[in-house]
Motif scaffolding. Structure first.
Motif, PDB file in Angstrom:
ATOM      1  N   VAL A  16      34.839 -17.347 -24.124  1.00 17.23           N
ATOM      2  CA  VAL A  16      34.993 -16.210 -25.052  1.00 17.23           C
ATOM      3  C   VAL A  16      35.926 -15.162 -24.455  1.00 17.23           C
ATOM      4  CG1 VAL A  16      33.759 -14.256 -26.086  1.00 17.23           C
ATOM      5  CG2 VAL A  16      32.818 -16.561 -26.259  1.00 17.23           C
ATOM      6  N   LEU A  17      35.723 -14.819 -23.184  1.00 17.03           N
ATOM      7  CA  LEU A  17      36.590 -13.824 -22.548  1.00 17.03           C
ATOM      8  C   LEU A  17      38.030 -14.321 -22.458  1.00 17.03           C
ATOM      9  CD1 LEU A  17      34.285 -12.487 -19.697  1.00 17.03           C
ATOM     10  CD2 LEU A  17      34.854 -11.383 -21.857  1.00 17.03           C
ATOM     11  N   LEU A  18      38.201 -15.599 -22.198  1.00 17.95           N
ATOM     12  CA  LEU A  18      39.541 -16.177 -22.133  1.00 17.95           C
ATOM     13  C   LEU A  18      40.230 -16.145 -23.489  1.00 17.95           C
ATOM     14  CD1 LEU A  18      41.554 -17.564 -20.230  1.00 17.95           C
ATOM     15  CD2 LEU A  18      40.583 -19.732 -20.949  1.00 17.95           C
ATOM     16  N   VAL A  19      39.519 -16.512 -24.543  1.00 18.72           N
ATOM     17  CA  VAL A  19      40.102 -16.506 -25.893  1.00 18.72           C
ATOM     18  C   VAL A  19      40.485 -15.087 -26.305  1.00 18.72           C
ATOM     19  CG1 VAL A  19      39.544 -16.858 -28.335  1.00 18.72           C
ATOM     20  CG2 VAL A  19      39.026 -18.640 -26.667  1.00 18.72           C
ATOM     21  N   TRP A  52      41.243  -3.314 -23.324  1.00 25.20           N
ATOM     22  CA  TRP A  52      40.652  -4.595 -22.948  1.00 25.20           C
ATOM     23  C   TRP A  52      40.535  -4.694 -21.424  1.00 25.20           C
ATOM     24  CZ3 TRP A  52      37.396  -7.842 -24.425  1.00 25.20           C
ATOM     25  CH2 TRP A  52      37.300  -9.108 -23.867  1.00 25.20           C
ATOM     26  N   GLY A  53      41.538  -4.218 -20.724  1.00 27.40           N
ATOM     27  CA  GLY A  53      41.460  -4.192 -19.260  1.00 27.40           C
ATOM     28  C   GLY A  53      40.329  -3.304 -18.778  1.00 27.40           C
ATOM     29  N   TYR A  54      40.171  -2.128 -19.390  1.00 29.92           N
ATOM     30  CA  TYR A  54      39.067  -1.243 -19.023  1.00 29.92           C
ATOM     31  C   TYR A  54      37.722  -1.918 -19.292  1.00 29.92           C
ATOM     32  CZ  TYR A  54      42.570   2.516 -19.079  1.00 29.92           C
ATOM     33  OH  TYR A  54      43.659   3.303 -18.859  1.00 29.92           O
ATOM     34  N   LEU A  59      32.813  -4.378 -17.405  1.00 31.35           N
ATOM     35  CA  LEU A  59      31.903  -5.516 -17.468  1.00 31.35           C
ATOM     36  C   LEU A  59      31.713  -6.141 -16.089  1.00 31.35           C
ATOM     37  CD1 LEU A  59      30.275  -7.385 -19.375  1.00 31.35           C
ATOM     38  CD2 LEU A  59      32.334  -8.778 -19.556  1.00 31.35           C
ATOM     39  N   THR A  60      32.800  -6.264 -15.345  1.00 31.48           N
ATOM     40  CA  THR A  60      32.723  -6.826 -14.000  1.00 31.48           C
ATOM     41  C   THR A  60      31.892  -5.940 -13.079  1.00 31.48           C
ATOM     42  OG1 THR A  60      34.886  -7.839 -14.291  1.00 31.48           O
ATOM     43  CG2 THR A  60      34.102  -7.594 -12.035  1.00 31.48           C
ATOM     44  N   LEU A  61      32.122  -4.633 -13.136  1.00 32.13           N
ATOM     45  CA  LEU A  61      31.361  -3.719 -12.283  1.00 32.13           C
ATOM     46  C   LEU A  61      29.878  -3.738 -12.624  1.00 32.13           C
ATOM     47  CD1 LEU A  61      33.760  -0.646 -12.077  1.00 32.13           C
ATOM     48  CD2 LEU A  61      33.214  -2.277 -10.283  1.00 32.13           C
ATOM     49  N   PHE A  67      23.665  -7.960 -10.642  1.00 30.95           N
ATOM     50  CA  PHE A  67      23.351  -9.159  -9.872  1.00 30.95           C
ATOM     51  C   PHE A  67      23.076  -8.830  -8.404  1.00 30.95           C
ATOM     52  CE2 PHE A  67      25.668 -11.548 -13.309  1.00 30.95           C
ATOM     53  CZ  PHE A  67      24.520 -12.138 -13.817  1.00 30.95           C
ATOM     54  N   ALA A  68      23.756  -7.846  -7.862  1.00 31.11           N
ATOM     55  CA  ALA A  68      23.504  -7.459  -6.472  1.00 31.11           C
ATOM     56  C   ALA A  68      22.117  -6.854  -6.316  1.00 31.11           C
ATOM     57  CB  ALA A  68      24.564  -6.473  -6.006  1.00 31.11           C
TER      58      ALA A  68
END
Length: 156
Positions: A16-19, A52-54, A59-61, A67-68
Motif C-alpha cells: 500500500v505504501l509503495l503504491v 507524503w514525505g512528512y 509514521l516511521t517515527l 515497537f521500541a
C-alpha cells in the motif's frame, strides 16, 4: 499462525505504501510545470510530495517508538539485563543528539527571503545535529562491524 499473519500485514502495508508513493511520484512529474516570474520551474504537486514525505517520516517515527517501547517492556519481563543494555543504547543516542546539537553552528547565513524563516540559530543547529548524528552513527556502525569481525575471528 501468528508469523503468517504478521507477514501478511507487513506485506500488505509495504504494498500500500509503495503504491501510494508511486502514485504521488507520478502526480508530481506528470502533474505539470509552470514557470514563475523569475523563469524557475514550479511543479504543480510539490506540496503533495512534501506532505507524503512528512506522513512517511511521522509514521516511521511513531512505529519505531511504539515497537521500541513494547520491545523494552517485553525485555524487562524476559531478560532484564539485556533490556537495560537496550535502554543504555537509547540513553547514548540521546547524549549524542545533545552533544551534536551543542556543537552545531547557529550563525545565520545570507539566503533569499523564502528560506529566511528557517535561517534561525535553532533550525541551523538542528540541521547540524542531524548531519553530525548521521556521521557519528555511521562511524559507530562501521566500528561495530569491524569489532564484530575481530571478535568472531578471535573466538575461533
Amino acid at each position: 499462525m501468528a508469523v503468517t499473519k504478521i507477514r501478511k500485514i507487513s506485506s500488505w502495508t509495504l504494498l500500500v505504501l509503495l503504491v501510494v508513493s508511486v502514485a504521488v511520484c507520478l502526480a508530481f512529474f506528470v502533474g505539470g510545470v509552470e514557470l514563475d516570474a523569475a523563469g524557475n520551474k514550479v511543479y504543480a504537486n510539490t506540496d503533495l510530495v512534501l506532505y507524503w514525505g512528512y506522513a512517511l517520516v511521522a509514521l516511521t517515527l511513531i512505529a519505531t517508538i511504539v515497537f521500541a517501547i513494547v520491545s523494552l517492556i517485553q525485555g524487562f519481563r524476559t531478560n532484564p539485563k539485556r533490556a537495560l543494555q537496550s535502554l543504555l543504547v537509547f540513553i547514548v543516542l540521546i547524549v549524542i543528539l545533545g552533544i551534536t546539537y551543542a556543537i552545531g553552528d547557529g550563525t545565520p547565513m545570507s539566503v533569499n527571503e523564502d528560506s529566511a524563516q528557517y535561517n534561525t540559530p535553532g533550525w541551523l543547529k538542528t540541521i547540524d545535529m542531524c548531519i553530525y548524528t548521521t556521521y557519528t552513527l555511521v562511524a559507530l556502525i562501521i566500528a561495530g562491524v569491524i569489532w564484530g569481525a575481530i571478535r568472531k575471528r578471535l573466538a575461533k
